[in-house]
Design a protein around this motif. Structure first.
Motif, PDB file in Angstrom:
ATOM      1  N   MET A   1      -8.259   4.485   2.939  1.00 15.75           N
ATOM      2  CA  MET A   1      -7.615   3.237   2.676  1.00 15.75           C
ATOM      3  C   MET A   1      -7.717   2.358   3.905  1.00 15.75           C
ATOM      4  N   GLY A   2      -7.629   1.035   3.752  1.00 11.71           N
ATOM      5  CA  GLY A   2      -7.638   0.142   4.907  1.00 11.71           C
ATOM      6  C   GLY A   2      -6.444   0.440   5.777  1.00 11.71           C
ATOM      7  N   ASN A   3      -6.604   0.265   7.054  1.00 10.61           N
ATOM      8  CA  ASN A   3      -5.479   0.480   7.951  1.00 10.61           C
ATOM      9  C   ASN A   3      -4.427  -0.560   7.657  1.00 10.61           C
ATOM     10  N   GLN A   4      -3.210  -0.138   7.588  1.00 11.99           N
ATOM     11  CA  GLN A   4      -2.134  -1.060   7.284  1.00 11.99           C
ATOM     12  C   GLN A   4      -1.535  -1.594   8.575  1.00 11.99           C
ATOM     13  N   GLY A   5      -1.491  -2.915   8.689  1.00 14.76           N
ATOM     14  CA  GLY A   5      -0.914  -3.533   9.877  1.00 14.76           C
ATOM     15  C   GLY A   5       0.585  -3.594   9.771  1.00 14.76           C
ATOM     16  N   THR A   6       1.187  -4.092  10.804  1.00 16.69           N
ATOM     17  CA  THR A   6       2.638  -4.207  10.801  1.00 16.69           C
ATOM     18  C   THR A   6       3.097  -5.578  10.348  1.00 16.69           C
ATOM     19  N   GLY A   7       2.177  -6.543  10.261  1.00 17.31           N
ATOM     20  CA  GLY A   7       2.545  -7.881   9.822  1.00 17.31           C
ATOM     21  C   GLY A   7       2.772  -7.902   8.323  1.00 17.31           C
ATOM     22  N   THR A   8       3.443  -8.961   7.869  1.00 14.88           N
ATOM     23  CA  THR A   8       3.652  -9.096   6.440  1.00 14.88           C
ATOM     24  C   THR A   8       3.236 -10.480   6.002  1.00 14.88           C
TER      25      THR A   8
ATOM     26  N   ALA B   1      -3.440  -5.955   5.124  1.00 14.04           N
ATOM     27  CA  ALA B   1      -4.501  -4.972   5.323  1.00 14.04           C
ATOM     28  C   ALA B   1      -5.310  -5.332   6.554  1.00 14.04           C
ATOM     29  N   GLN B   2      -5.697  -4.314   7.298  1.00 13.24           N
ATOM     30  CA  GLN B   2      -6.539  -4.492   8.466  1.00 13.24           C
ATOM     31  C   GLN B   2      -7.658  -3.470   8.390  1.00 13.24           C
ATOM     32  N   TYR B   3      -8.865  -3.910   8.733  1.00 11.10           N
ATOM     33  CA  TYR B   3     -10.045  -3.083   8.566  1.00 11.10           C
ATOM     34  C   TYR B   3     -10.833  -2.985   9.869  1.00 11.10           C
ATOM     35  N   SER B   4     -11.456  -1.841  10.072  1.00 14.24           N
ATOM     36  CA  SER B   4     -12.359  -1.677  11.215  1.00 14.24           C
ATOM     37  C   SER B   4     -13.710  -2.274  10.835  1.00 14.24           C
ATOM     38  N   ILE B   5     -14.583  -2.430  11.799  1.00 11.63           N
ATOM     39  CA  ILE B   5     -15.911  -2.982  11.533  1.00 11.63           C
ATOM     40  C   ILE B   5     -16.698  -2.041  10.608  1.00 11.63           C
ATOM     41  N   GLY B   6     -16.481  -0.729  10.748  1.00 15.14           N
ATOM     42  CA  GLY B   6     -17.144   0.232   9.870  1.00 15.14           C
ATOM     43  C   GLY B   6     -16.689   0.102   8.425  1.00 15.14           C
ATOM     44  N   GLN B   7     -15.393  -0.105   8.224  1.00 14.84           N
ATOM     45  CA  GLN B   7     -14.869  -0.293   6.871  1.00 14.84           C
ATOM     46  C   GLN B   7     -15.408  -1.587   6.267  1.00 14.84           C
ATOM     47  N   ILE B   8     -15.470  -2.636   7.081  1.00 15.84           N
ATOM     48  CA  ILE B   8     -16.003  -3.912   6.609  1.00 15.84           C
ATOM     49  C   ILE B   8     -17.462  -3.744   6.191  1.00 15.84           C
ATOM     50  N   GLU B   9     -18.230  -2.995   6.982  1.00 17.47           N
ATOM     51  CA  GLU B   9     -19.629  -2.753   6.636  1.00 17.47           C
ATOM     52  C   GLU B   9     -19.734  -2.017   5.296  1.00 17.47           C
ATOM     53  N   LYS B  10     -18.886  -1.010   5.087  1.00 21.03           N
ATOM     54  CA  LYS B  10     -18.913  -0.254   3.832  1.00 21.03           C
ATOM     55  C   LYS B  10     -18.541  -1.130   2.636  1.00 21.03           C
ATOM     56  N   ILE B  11     -17.562  -1.983   2.805  1.00 24.27           N
ATOM     57  CA  ILE B  11     -17.113  -2.842   1.710  1.00 24.27           C
ATOM     58  C   ILE B  11     -18.149  -3.907   1.382  1.00 24.27           C
TER      59      ILE B  11
ATOM     60  N   LEU C   1      -7.553  -5.321  -4.829  1.00 23.41           N
ATOM     61  CA  LEU C   1      -8.820  -4.659  -5.158  1.00 23.41           C
ATOM     62  C   LEU C   1      -9.373  -3.890  -3.959  1.00 23.41           C
ATOM     63  N   SER C   2      -9.231  -4.449  -2.759  1.00 23.57           N
ATOM     64  CA  SER C   2      -9.693  -3.748  -1.551  1.00 23.57           C
ATOM     65  C   SER C   2      -8.918  -2.455  -1.354  1.00 23.57           C
ATOM     66  N   GLU C   3      -7.617  -2.506  -1.541  1.00 23.27           N
ATOM     67  CA  GLU C   3      -6.793  -1.311  -1.398  1.00 23.27           C
ATOM     68  C   GLU C   3      -7.152  -0.283  -2.466  1.00 23.27           C
ATOM     69  N   LEU C   4      -7.385  -0.747  -3.680  1.00 31.77           N
ATOM     70  CA  LEU C   4      -7.789   0.144  -4.761  1.00 31.77           C
ATOM     71  C   LEU C   4      -9.114   0.825  -4.439  1.00 31.77           C
ATOM     72  N   TYR C   5     -10.045   0.075  -3.886  1.00 29.67           N
ATOM     73  CA  TYR C   5     -11.346   0.627  -3.484  1.00 29.67           C
ATOM     74  C   TYR C   5     -11.154   1.787  -2.513  1.00 29.67           C
ATOM     75  N   PHE C   6     -10.332   1.586  -1.484  1.00 33.78           N
ATOM     76  CA  PHE C   6     -10.125   2.642  -0.495  1.00 33.78           C
ATOM     77  C   PHE C   6      -9.360   3.827  -1.075  1.00 33.78           C
ATOM     78  N   SER C   7      -8.444   3.563  -1.986  1.00 34.45           N
ATOM     79  CA  SER C   7      -7.717   4.657  -2.642  1.00 34.45           C
ATOM     80  C   SER C   7      -8.661   5.509  -3.472  1.00 34.45           C
ATOM     81  N   LEU C   8      -9.510   4.866  -4.251  1.00 36.80           N
ATOM     82  CA  LEU C   8     -10.472   5.598  -5.066  1.00 36.80           C
ATOM     83  C   LEU C   8     -11.461   6.366  -4.198  1.00 36.80           C
ATOM     84  N   LYS C   9     -11.872   5.775  -3.124  1.00 39.06           N
ATOM     85  CA  LYS C   9     -12.797   6.440  -2.209  1.00 39.06           C
ATOM     86  C   LYS C   9     -12.150   7.684  -1.603  1.00 39.06           C
TER      87      LYS C   9
END
Length: 124
Positions: free
Chosen positions: A1-8, A16-26, A109-117
């Motif tokens: 799943m995408g890393n969850q930040g502390t902001g709201t 949601a916060q993503y690393s460069i590797g996660q962004i590349e995969k998405i 949808l992004s969160e769902l993608y990471f959950s399914l993965k």
């Protein structure tokens, strides 16, 4: 799943916060292309940690997907894509409710993608 930040977000959702590797995969966009786009697109500036590691927000992800569409599918030049991104930002100011709804759906949808993965990885 995408890393969850502390902001709201205003609605109280976790950002949601993503690393460069996660962004590349998405997105399928290579890190060197992402770094180039950071240099030439003024509104595209992912946050960097103290270590220099890039952290991409949902807004950054949306910009990347839009740039990819404009450049690879619509065959815009980088300058043309930059101008379109600026125009998109102006349109956001004219119709914020629709854009906010679209952003919320994309974030879900992004969160769902990471959950399914993650579930697929658990099964293997």
């Amino acid at each position: 799943m995408g890393n969850q930040g502390t902001g709201t977000q205003p609605a109280g959702k976790i950002v949601a916060q993503y690393s460069i590797g996660q962004i590349e995969k998405i997105t399928g966009v290579k890190p060197h292309v992402l770094r180039y786009w950071e240099e030439v697109i003024p509104s595209f500036t992912p946050r960097k940690e103290m270590s220099g590691r890039r952290i991409y927000s949902q807004k950054d992800l949306e910009i990347i997907l839009r740039l990819k569409f404009l450049i690879y599918k619509k065959k815009f030049t980088i300058e043309g894509a930059k101008n379109q991104i600026i125009q998109d930002a102006k349109n956001l100011q004219r119709n914020p409710d629709a854009i906010i709804t679209i952003r919320e759906i994309r974030a879900d949808l992004s969160e769902l993608y990471f959950s399914l993965k993650a579930l697929r990885k658990e099964r293997n």
